[in-house]
Design an enzyme around this catalytic site. Structure first.
Site, PDB file in Angstrom:
ATOM      1  CB  THR A 286      -0.934  -0.001   1.231  1.00 50.80           C
ATOM      2  OG1 THR A 286      -1.750  -1.172   1.200  1.00 50.80           O
ATOM      3  CG2 THR A 286      -1.841   1.219   1.235  1.00 50.80           C
TER       4      THR A 286
ATOM      5  CB  THR B  43       3.100 -10.633  15.898  1.00 49.52           C
ATOM      6  OG1 THR B  43       2.163 -11.460  15.214  1.00 49.52           O
ATOM      7  CG2 THR B  43       2.434 -10.023  17.117  1.00 49.52           C
TER       8      THR B  43
ATOM      9  CB  THR C 185       2.789 -19.432  24.102  1.00 45.72           C
ATOM     10  OG1 THR C 185       1.449 -19.114  24.540  1.00 45.72           O
ATOM     11  CG2 THR C 185       3.538 -18.136  23.847  1.00 45.72           C
ATOM     12  CD  GLN C 186      -3.099 -22.086  20.470  1.00 47.11           C
ATOM     13  OE1 GLN C 186      -4.135 -21.463  20.686  1.00 47.11           O
ATOM     14  NE2 GLN C 186      -3.084 -23.399  20.290  1.00 47.11           N
ATOM     15  CB  CYS C 187      -0.381 -16.181  24.807  1.00 43.34           C
ATOM     16  SG  CYS C 187      -1.373 -17.366  25.748  1.00 43.34           S
TER      17      CYS C 187
END
Length: 344
Positions: A17, A169, A280-282
């Site tokens: 963009t 992230t 970890t997913q956290c």
């Protein structure tokens, strides 16, 4: 090279963009002309540096970013490394953290800034975040101390904050604050003053000549645990003979179901030589294998302890170490060692 009086910054446009501007007659988006950068963004004249630009022959949406593009970026930086004091990579936001993580491993002994940035709105829109992100990224890339670049790592700059690239992230698709670095503080904050936290910058003990690594092995996968997961789904991934590494996204502090079928599949996969990293997913926090009963078995298998690494960095690190041909016996130890500041 001998450091020049005026820092030389290379702008590399991959797509996204930030490289678009709006035709106000038709309303359509068109490619921004980076050859006339100073004419279109005259504020850049206030930055004390010389800006040059190159672009991918065919700019891409970042959702199409792939290994060949990472290799092209790494080679571009390597080819121009001696002629420039810093690099700013313009990149779509969707996969920017993946690219930042990959480049951090591909560019060994990096002693100059490589800053990735982009925007949520095109550069010509009324409320765009593109100009600030671009201008400040160039300013940060041009910072020097005692005649040398101040920042000497791969970073990501977005909405007033400079982060270590392999710690980031993407967390939001609509807000200008699109990125976070949940387990490591921002390296710099842009406000009325540009404040760089020097004590947080990457400064490895070992230094040497830049090495560009382009042998990245993508025979890896991601297995995200979820309640009610069918055994066949996990088995399909873990028994695949073409997969050499796996990022296992577990619950909380690295916990997983204690179901015998899952533990047996994981143990068998590791026994066959698959490298499995417990992440970890956290969004924030760290894996602490062995703290709870539901992670003790994972520690005993043993899985690789990903601690507080992001999934993006874990995937990139697996590709890098597999591509480097790291021996089976030392792979776990090397992965659990911070190579580019990617884990605490």
């Amino acid at each position: 090279m001998a450091v020049l009086d005026t820092p030389r910054i290379l702008l590399i446009y991959t797509g996204g963009t930030i490289g678009m501007e709006r035709d106000y007659t038709s309303g359509a988006l068109r490619a921004f002309d980076f050859n006339n950068l100073l004419q279109q963004i005259p504020e850049l004249r206030q930055v004390d540096c010389a800006i040059h630009s190159v672009a991918f022959a065919q700019p891409i949406d970042s959702s199409n970013m792939d290994l060949p593009h990472w290799k092209q970026l790494a080679r571009l930086i390597g080819e121009h490394y001696d002629n420039f004091d810093g690099f700013v990579v313009l990149h779509g936001s969707d996969t920017m953290s993946y690219t930042a993580s990959a480049l951090s491993f591909m560019l060994e002994n990096l002693a100059k800034p490589v800053i990735l940035t982009g925007s949520q709105l095109p550069i010509g829109d009324l409320r765009t975040d593109a100009k600030e992100n671009l201008i400040t990224s160039i300013q940060l890339a041009a910072l020097r101390e005692n005649g040398l670049p101040l920042v000497r790592e791969v970073c990501l700059y977005f909405e007033y904050k400079l982060y270590r690239g392999n710690r980031t992230t993407k967390v939001n698709t609509e807000h200008f604050e699109a990125f976070e670095s949940p387990n490591y503080p921002a390296l710099a904050v842009s406000g009325v003053h540009l404040k760089v936290r020097r004590e947080l910058l990457w400064n490895p003990a070992r230094k040497g000549v830049l090495k560009v690594h382009t042998s990245m092995d993508n025979r890896i996968g991601v297995l995200k645990l979820f309640p009610g997961m069918h055994p066949d789904w996990a088995a399909t991934l873990l028994r695949n003979p073409g997969i050499k590494g796996m990022v296992l996204e577990t619950f909380g502090a690295g916990n997983a179901p204690t179901a015998s079928w899952l533990l047996e599949e994981l143990r068998a996969a590791v026994g066959r030589g698959m490298h499995i990293v417990n992440v970890t997913q956290c969004i924030g926090g760290s894996v602490l294998m062995g703290q709870y009963e539901t992670s003790s078995s994972l520690k005993d298998i043993p899985l690789i302890d990903g601690r507080d690494i992001t999934s993006e960095a874990a995937l990139a690190k697996l590709m890098y170490l597999l591509g480097a041909g790291v021996a089976q016996g030392s792979f776990k130890t090397i992965f659990e060692t911070s190579l580019r500041g990617e884990m605490s």
